[in-house]
Design an enzyme around this catalytic site. Sequence first.
Site, short mmCIF file in Angstrom:
data_model
loop_
_atom_site.label_atom_id
_atom_site.label_comp_id
_atom_site.label_asym_id
_atom_site.label_seq_id
_atom_site.Cartn_x
_atom_site.Cartn_y
_atom_site.Cartn_z
N TYR A 198 1.01 -1.65 0.32
CA TYR A 198 -0.31 -0.13 0.30
C TYR A 198 1.04 1.46 -0.48
O TYR A 198 -0.11 2.21 -0.82
CB TYR A 198 -1.14 0.32 0.98
CG TYR A 198 -2.05 -0.52 1.30
CD1 TYR A 198 -2.58 -2.36 0.55
CD2 TYR A 198 -2.79 -1.16 2.17
CE1 TYR A 198 -3.86 -2.83 0.61
CE2 TYR A 198 -4.05 -2.15 1.83
CZ TYR A 198 -4.09 -3.10 1.17
OH TYR A 198 -5.31 -3.63 1.37
N LYS A 203 3.07 -15.64 2.73
CA LYS A 203 2.51 -16.26 2.29
C LYS A 203 4.19 -16.46 1.29
O LYS A 203 4.85 -15.76 0.00
CB LYS A 203 2.23 -15.42 0.46
CG LYS A 203 2.15 -16.24 -1.39
CD LYS A 203 0.99 -17.13 -0.92
CE LYS A 203 0.78 -17.97 -1.79
NZ LYS A 203 -0.06 -19.17 -2.33
N ASP A 221 -3.34 -17.77 1.83
CA ASP A 221 -4.52 -18.97 1.17
C ASP A 221 -5.27 -20.17 2.65
O ASP A 221 -6.23 -19.66 2.47
CB ASP A 221 -3.98 -19.48 0.02
CG ASP A 221 -3.17 -19.77 0.22
OD1 ASP A 221 -2.30 -19.74 1.61
OD2 ASP A 221 -2.39 -20.57 -1.15
N ASP A 227 -5.94 -6.16 5.74
CA ASP A 227 -7.24 -5.60 5.06
C ASP A 227 -8.02 -6.16 4.75
O ASP A 227 -9.45 -6.97 4.82
CB ASP A 227 -6.40 -5.00 4.44
CG ASP A 227 -7.45 -4.10 3.63
OD1 ASP A 227 -8.47 -3.57 4.21
OD2 ASP A 227 -7.89 -2.78 2.73
N ASP A 268 -11.85 -8.30 6.93
CA ASP A 268 -13.04 -8.18 6.26
C ASP A 268 -14.21 -9.09 6.50
O ASP A 268 -14.67 -9.58 6.54
CB ASP A 268 -12.96 -7.59 5.14
CG ASP A 268 -13.09 -6.31 4.96
OD1 ASP A 268 -13.17 -5.46 5.92
OD2 ASP A 268 -14.13 -5.37 3.69
#
Length: 359
Positions: free
Chosen positions: A141, A186, A219, A243, A247
Amino acid sequence: MHADIVVLPGDGIGPEVTAAAVDVLQAVAQRFGHQFSLHEHLIGGAAIDATGKPLPDETLAAARDADAVLLGAVGGPKWSDPNASVRPEQGLLAIRKALGLYANLRPTKPHPAAMGASPIKPHLLAGVDLLVVRELTGGIYFGERTRTAESASDLCTYTVPEIERVVRRACLLARGRRGHVTSVDKANVLETSRLWRDVASRIARDEFPDITIEHQLVDSMAMHLLSKPRAYDVIVTENMFGDILTDEASMLAGSLGLLPSASLGEGCVGMYEPIHGSAPDIAGKGIANPYGTILSAALLLRYSLGLSQEAACIEHAVDDALEAGVFTADLASDGTAISTREAAAAVLARIATPARIAG
Ligand code: NAD
C-alpha cells in the site's frame, strides 16, 4: 480527566456513525466525571471538496496535538475516478504514516445474539475470540507504483525493523490473552514473506519463549478462518493480507458494521475507526450500524486514555443492546431493524443506567 479528541467523520456513513460514537463519549464523560473536548476536522473526499487535499495540514496538526483521534470512513463514487490524481484514501494512508501508526488491532468476538446474521454455522462460532494485528504503514500500500498504457506495478517492501515492531506488539498482546500467535504470510512465493517469517520466528524464539507461534500461508488462512476460527488467538500479518482477512473475519461476527479497530504506534497518539468503509450504498439513509464505531471509541478510552472501566462500560452497553435484539438492518432478519440513531440511543440509555450494565 480532561482529554482532547480529534474527530474525523470523513465521507459516506462516516459522519453518521461518528456522531453516534461522539454522543457515547460525551455520555461516558458525564457519567464518570471526565471532560472530553471533541473537535471535528476534515479528511478524505470531504476534505478534497473543501481544500483540494485529502489530508489538510490543519487536520494533521490537530491530530498530532490531540490525545486520540476517532475516524469514520473515507471514500465514495464521487472521488473514485481511476484517473484522479487526488483520492480520499490517500488521506487515510497519509495520516496513518504521519502518526506512525504501524499496528492496527482488530478484535473479533462474535456476540451470541448476532450469530444469526453470520453465514457461518453457529457451532463453529461459539467461543471464537481472535485479535488480528495488521501491519499498517508498510508493504504494497505504500510502495512505489508505476503505470504506462501497457502495464502497471506496485512495489511491496518490508524492512526488518518494520516486521520486528509489529510482531513484538502482537506477542505482547498475546501474553495478555491465550499466549498463541499465528503469523500469516505467503512465504512459498514472496520474498517479503520469507523475510517476515524469519523475523517473526526470531522475535518469538528470542524474546517471547512463553508464547507459541505458528506460521500459516495466507491462502489456507483464508479457509481456516472460516472452518476453524476458534483455533486462533492473535493473528499477525502484513498490511494487505490483514486488510482482506479482517473483512472476512467480520463475517464471523455477522456484519462489517460491528468491528472496531485501534491503530497504535510507539507512544504517540492513537487512531480509532471501524473496519468498514464509507458504505455509499446506504449513506444518508440513517440505517448504518454504529456499533463498530462506538466500540472503537471504547478502544480509544482503553488504549489512549487508560480508562479501562469506562471502555468496559461501553462494551457492556453494546453487548446488552445486542442481547436485547437492538439490531440495525445489517443484523436484523425479520423486519425489526432500527435506525443508526435508535441503536445509539439504546447504548446511551444503558450507559446512563448503570444497573443495566451487569458484569
Ligand atoms: P464498505 O465497507 O464501505 O461496504 C461494504 C458493504 O458493507 C456495503 O454493502 C455496506 O453497505 C456494508 N457496510 C459497511 N459498513 C456498514 C455499517 N456500518 N452498517 C451496515 N452496513 C455496512 O466497502 P466498499 O463498498 O468496498 O467501499 C466503499 C468505499 O469505502 C470505497 O471508496 C472504499 O475505498 C472506502 N473504504 C474506506 C475505508 C476506510 O475509510 N477505512 C475502508 C474500506 C473501504
